[in-house]
Design a protein around this motif. Structure first.
Motif, short mmCIF file in Angstrom:
data_model
loop_
_atom_site.label_atom_id
_atom_site.label_comp_id
_atom_site.label_asym_id
_atom_site.label_seq_id
_atom_site.Cartn_x
_atom_site.Cartn_y
_atom_site.Cartn_z
N ALA A 88 0.83 -1.21 0.00
CA ALA A 88 0.00 0.00 0.00
C ALA A 88 0.86 1.26 0.00
N ARG A 89 2.02 1.19 0.60
CA ARG A 89 2.93 2.35 0.59
C ARG A 89 3.44 2.60 -0.81
N GLY A 90 3.75 1.54 -1.54
CA GLY A 90 4.16 1.69 -2.93
C GLY A 90 3.04 2.20 -3.81
N ALA A 91 1.81 1.73 -3.55
CA ALA A 91 0.66 2.20 -4.32
C ALA A 91 0.40 3.69 -4.04
N PHE A 92 0.59 4.10 -2.79
CA PHE A 92 0.41 5.52 -2.46
C PHE A 92 1.48 6.37 -3.14
N TYR A 130 -8.65 5.41 -18.72
CA TYR A 130 -8.56 4.05 -18.19
C TYR A 130 -7.12 3.59 -17.98
N HIS A 131 -6.27 3.72 -18.98
CA HIS A 131 -4.93 3.15 -18.90
C HIS A 131 -4.07 3.86 -17.85
N PHE A 132 -4.17 5.18 -17.78
CA PHE A 132 -3.38 5.91 -16.79
C PHE A 132 -3.85 5.57 -15.38
N TRP A 133 -5.16 5.59 -15.17
CA TRP A 133 -5.72 5.32 -13.86
C TRP A 133 -5.38 3.90 -13.41
N SER A 134 -5.45 2.94 -14.32
CA SER A 134 -5.19 1.55 -13.94
C SER A 134 -3.74 1.35 -13.51
N GLN A 135 -2.80 2.12 -14.03
CA GLN A 135 -1.40 1.98 -13.64
C GLN A 135 -1.05 2.78 -12.39
N ALA A 136 -1.94 3.67 -11.98
CA ALA A 136 -1.67 4.50 -10.81
C ALA A 136 -2.16 3.87 -9.52
N PHE A 138 -1.31 0.71 -8.20
CA PHE A 138 -0.45 -0.27 -7.54
C PHE A 138 1.00 0.07 -7.83
N SER A 139 1.91 -0.56 -7.13
CA SER A 139 3.33 -0.24 -7.22
C SER A 139 3.90 -0.72 -8.55
N GLU A 140 4.10 0.21 -9.46
CA GLU A 140 4.63 -0.10 -10.78
C GLU A 140 5.39 1.12 -11.30
N VAL A 141 6.31 0.91 -12.23
CA VAL A 141 7.22 1.96 -12.67
C VAL A 141 6.67 2.83 -13.79
N PHE A 142 5.59 2.43 -14.41
CA PHE A 142 5.13 3.13 -15.61
C PHE A 142 4.70 4.56 -15.34
N ILE A 143 4.12 4.82 -14.18
CA ILE A 143 3.67 6.17 -13.85
C ILE A 143 4.86 7.11 -13.69
N LEU A 144 5.95 6.62 -13.14
CA LEU A 144 7.16 7.44 -13.03
C LEU A 144 7.68 7.81 -14.42
N ASN A 145 7.58 6.89 -15.36
CA ASN A 145 7.98 7.19 -16.74
C ASN A 145 7.09 8.25 -17.36
N VAL A 146 5.79 8.22 -17.05
CA VAL A 146 4.88 9.26 -17.55
C VAL A 146 5.27 10.62 -16.97
N LEU A 147 5.59 10.65 -15.68
CA LEU A 147 6.02 11.91 -15.06
C LEU A 147 7.27 12.45 -15.74
N PHE A 148 8.25 11.59 -15.96
CA PHE A 148 9.48 12.02 -16.62
C PHE A 148 9.19 12.51 -18.04
#
Length: 159
Positions: A88-92, A130-136, A138-148
């Motif tokens: 949950a900490r990673g998901a947050f 849908y795709h952005f929300w679904s990756q945000a 749980f703990s996964e690296v794709f959202i960090l790539n979107v931020l970058f």
């Protein structure tokens, strides 16, 4: 004929206040809907690696693992019961990074469109697709790539 590009809009303090919903609304909604335990895929691996500063499968994602280690250390269960499980900490952390991505997207759209409402609605529409929300969630690296990617596009626009 030569077409001149529109000048970029300056960002003022009031524009940043208009951008706060692009930051806070997604964080709140993602936190309400995030996965509080392990999820399928790599989220379990990333949760474990964030604790011990290990190396996940190649390419390892060192930036994400370091951020996750900070999140595991900062978001303790005594702050809120949603942080009881390490996943949950990673998901947050993902929710916070996704909120930052939508905020920087708001600034990017504001500079391009010159309208606060267009920038705010565009960034919120992106936040809840849908795709952005679904990756945000749980703990996964794709959202960090979107931020970058969004920050890189903003910096290229400013350059």
């Amino acid at each position: 004929p030569v077409h001149k590009a529109l000048p970029l809009r300056k960002v003022y303090k009031q524009d940043l206040l208009w951008g706060l919903p692009a930051l806070l609304i997604p964080i709140v909604i993602y936190t309400m809907t995030m996965c509080r335990t392990l999820y399928v895929g790599d989220s379990g691996e990333f949760s474990a690696q964030g604790t011990v500063l290990g190396i996940a499968h190649p390419p390892g994602y060192p930036m994400w693992v370091l951020l996750l280690k900070c999140a595991v250390s900062l978001f303790q269960p005594w702050i809120s019961p949603i942080f009881e499980h390490q996943a949950a900490r990673g998901a947050f952390l993902c929710a916070i990074v996704a909120g930052l991505a939508t905020f920087f997207l708001y600034i990017l759209l504001l500079k391009l469109s010159h309208y606060r409402t267009v920038a705010l609605l565009g960034s919120l529409m992106f936040a809840f697709c849908y795709h952005f929300w679904s990756q945000a969630l749980f703990s996964e690296v794709f959202i960090l790539n979107v931020l970058f990617t969004v920050v890189t596009m903003l910096l290229m626009l400013l350059w």
